[in-house]
Design a protein around this motif. Structure first.
Motif, short mmCIF file in Angstrom:
data_model
loop_
_atom_site.label_atom_id
_atom_site.label_comp_id
_atom_site.label_asym_id
_atom_site.label_seq_id
_atom_site.Cartn_x
_atom_site.Cartn_y
_atom_site.Cartn_z
N GLY A 35 4.09 -3.44 -0.81
CA GLY A 35 4.27 -4.87 -1.02
C GLY A 35 2.99 -5.58 -1.39
N THR A 36 1.86 -4.84 -1.49
CA THR A 36 0.60 -5.46 -1.86
C THR A 36 -0.10 -4.57 -2.89
N ASN A 37 -1.22 -5.07 -3.42
CA ASN A 37 -2.05 -4.24 -4.30
C ASN A 37 -3.27 -3.73 -3.55
N TRP A 38 -3.13 -3.65 -2.24
CA TRP A 38 -4.20 -3.20 -1.39
C TRP A 38 -4.00 -1.74 -1.00
N THR A 39 -5.15 -1.11 -0.64
CA THR A 39 -5.14 0.28 -0.17
C THR A 39 -6.01 0.38 1.07
N SER A 40 -5.44 0.96 2.13
CA SER A 40 -6.21 1.21 3.35
C SER A 40 -7.00 2.50 3.18
N VAL A 41 -8.28 2.44 3.58
CA VAL A 41 -9.17 3.60 3.41
C VAL A 41 -9.96 3.80 4.69
N VAL A 42 -10.07 5.05 5.12
CA VAL A 42 -10.93 5.43 6.24
C VAL A 42 -11.94 6.45 5.72
N MET A 43 -13.24 6.18 5.95
CA MET A 43 -14.31 7.10 5.55
C MET A 43 -14.94 7.67 6.82
N TRP B 250 -10.09 7.53 -8.22
CA TRP B 250 -9.23 8.25 -7.25
C TRP B 250 -8.42 7.26 -6.43
N LEU B 251 -9.04 6.13 -6.07
CA LEU B 251 -8.36 5.13 -5.25
C LEU B 251 -7.12 4.58 -5.97
N SER B 252 -7.24 4.33 -7.27
CA SER B 252 -6.14 3.69 -8.01
C SER B 252 -5.17 4.69 -8.62
N GLN B 253 -5.67 5.92 -8.94
CA GLN B 253 -4.82 6.86 -9.68
C GLN B 253 -4.71 8.24 -9.03
#
Length: 573
Positions: free
Chosen positions: A263-271, A236-239
């Protein structure tokens, strides 16, 4: 079915259907709708905070990338990267200039851990001294050909405090006059723990993750550099197209929100824990619960009030009516108001008094008169004198060896004794059957072989009570009408048996039957049926069956076992 219910059950049904159930359903509907609205609001708040955190992180990224870009155009840095003589005066001046610039940056941005420069003359480090295998980062920077390359979190050995996690920007510095020619490399390391302090995550856990599912930033150091354990979550995070995701970790349910960092391959996530999301709902749920409770209390008060002022008065009137049906003319209804129910109660009381007066003035006088007439008739013959006389004749017949005559006189004595029976209305079934046997024996003495009879009675009903002389008129009717001019022997069969909570007594003969014009049911049968109907009511009474041959008359009676029951039934009669 419902129309046959009592008022109490009907009113309770109305209370449930129109007050309790609608109130509960309405409360649940409000609660669910409020829950969904607040959950959406909480999700929007999380997304808003996530957006702010992203802006802060992007601001850090832009500042660090601007620092690296500044080195391309600054004369001091170009001189450092191109110079090969460390002892020259210009080289030392350039280094002092760079130290001043880096000191300002390290003091202004506490999240910057250290800065590494690689030039022709060697390496130069500013800030915290660290050591780590960064050859992979060097290779990635070279492949980037001057583009800023951000790393994932990795562990370094700090000269100031042991191991720690950092992320870094690596970049090849190209010659400003020949942009395809690299002249050096810069690596700016950022302290992972100090970066987290720049974020304002009030609920849940903040994560910065790579597209491969590796944890880059997290408040728990043990998760840094590790792959997230849930494969579906990583997919889910990537697709995944939806910005939110539900996941269960260590028996806790979480709501997850993501946002890609441009501009990055990063993803911000809040749980965020689901139970934290609904904390704001507790107050609403309590309010709804109080509302439902108050409505039910008011409904219960209305129920009790309406029951006491209306339903109870009607039920009491019904009860007093039953008392009158049982012969209790002292029944009376308490009248507390002048409404329709009160008016009905007053009319009921007046009616009962009128009936009581009529009974006192007319029926009791008639009953007294009949009792007097009956007593006068009974006193015409002294029962004791009659019994003693019959006994004397019976013993005289036996002394003269007239045994048959003695037996007939004995049977006649039993019949007279049962007829009088001290004025009792009720006898046991066994007593009544003994009386019938004596009566039939007398009839057999008169008719001889033209009459035969059989009596069958269940032992378990011998001690039950029945009205006196119910069966004798039926037997007499068979002999007088059923066997009149019968060409063959007349047979009477009497069967007494129990059916559920009833006694059935069948009187069966093989006579002409009720179809023949030779027979007449007569006054006796009608009188028996009327007596039973008056005393017992439905479904008891006399039933005339019509078999193919002869006649069958059936008495259907209730089971009466003790004297008290007999007295109650006698009162009703």
């Amino acid at each position: 079915m419902i129309q046959n219910w009592g008022l109490r059950r009907k009113f309770l049904l109305i209370f449930l259907v129109f007050i309790t159930i609608p109130t509960a359903l309405f409360g649940i509907l409000i609660y669910n709708q409020t829950t969904e609205v607040l959950k959406k609001q909480v999700e929007e708040d999380i997304l808003d905070r996530l957006s702010k955190d992203e802006q802060k992180l992007m601001s850090i990224i832009r500042d660090v990338e601007s620092m690296s870009a500044y080195m391309i155009y600054n004369k001091d840095f170009r001189t450092f990267f191109n110079s090969s003589v460390e002892t020259s005066t210009s080289f030392n001046q350039n280094v002092e200039g760079m130290k001043g610039y880096f000191t300002f940056q390290l003091m202004s941005n506490e999240y910057i851990s250290s800065i590494l420069l690689k030039g022709v003359s060697g390496e130069l480090t500013f800030g915290e001294p660290v050591s780590a295998d960064e050859s992979g980062l060097d290779l990635a920077a070279e492949e980037g050909k001057g583009l800023p390359i951000w790393s994932d979190s990795y562990k370094v050995e700090s000269g100031w405090g042991g191991e720690k996690y950092v992320i870094s920007l690596s970049r090849v510095i190209n010659d400003i006059n020949d942009i395809d020619r690299p002249i050096g490399m810069v690596r700016i390391r950022l302290d992972q723990e100090k970066i987290l302090k720049a974020f304002d995550v009030k609920q849940g856990n903040y994560l910065l993750m790579s597209s491969k599912g590796e944890v880059i930033l997290h408040s728990n150091p043990s998760l840094i550099g590790q792959t997230f354990p849930d494969r579906e979550f990583i997919d889910w995070l990537s697709q995944g197209e939806q910005p939110t995701y539900d996941i269960t970790l260590e028996d806790e349910e979480y709501k997850v929100v993501k946002k890609k960092l441009s501009g990055t391959n990063w993803t911000s996530v809040v749980m965020v824990k689901e139970k934290d999301l609904v904390k704001g709902l507790y107050k609403v749920r309590s309010s709804v619960g109080y509302m439902i409770f108050l409505l039910l209390i008011f409904g219960a008060i209305a129920l009790v009030g309406f029951y006491r002022t209306h339903i109870k008065r009607i039920i009491d009137l019904t009860y007093q009516t039953r008392q009158v049906e049982k012969g209790d003319f002292t029944a009376s209804v308490e009248v507390t108001s002048n409404d329709e129910i009160g008016s009905l109660g007053m009319r009921f009381n007046k009616m009962v008094k009128t009936i009581q007066r009529l009974i006192d003035t007319e029926y009791k006088l008639k009953i007294k008169q009949k009792e007097s007439e009956l007593k006068a008739l009974q006193n015409q013959i002294d029962p004791h004198f009659l019994y003693n006389t019959l006994d004397m004749i019976r013993w005289t017949a036996r002394l003269e060896n007239a045994m048959e005559t003695g037996q007939q006189i004995e049977q006649l004595s039993k019949v007279f004794r049962m007829n009088l029976n001290q004025g009792k209305t009720w006898v046991t079934l066994e007593e009544e059957m003994n009386y019938i046997k004596s009566y039939l024996e007398l009839q057999k003495s008169r008719l001889g072989e033209r009459l035969a009879f059989y009596v069958d009675m269940d032992d378990d009903i011998k001690r039950t009570f029945i009205m006196k002389q119910l069966i004798q008129p039926l037997v007499e009717n068979s002999i007088q009408h059923g066997f009149y001019e019968l060409p063959n022997q007349g047979v009477i069969t009497i069967r007494c048996y129990k059916v559920d909570d009833q006694i059935w007594i069948d009187v069966i003969d093989n006579g002409w039957g009720f179809k023949s014009e030779r027979t007449d049911t007569g006054y006796a049968l009608r009188n028996i049926n009327e007596r039973l109907s008056i005393v017992f009511g439905e479904p008891y009474g006399l039933r005339i069956e019509k078999p193919e041959e002869g006649a069958l008359v059936r008495l259907v009676l209730p089971l009466i076992w003790d004297t008290k029951q007999v007295e109650n039934v006698g009162d009703e009669s």
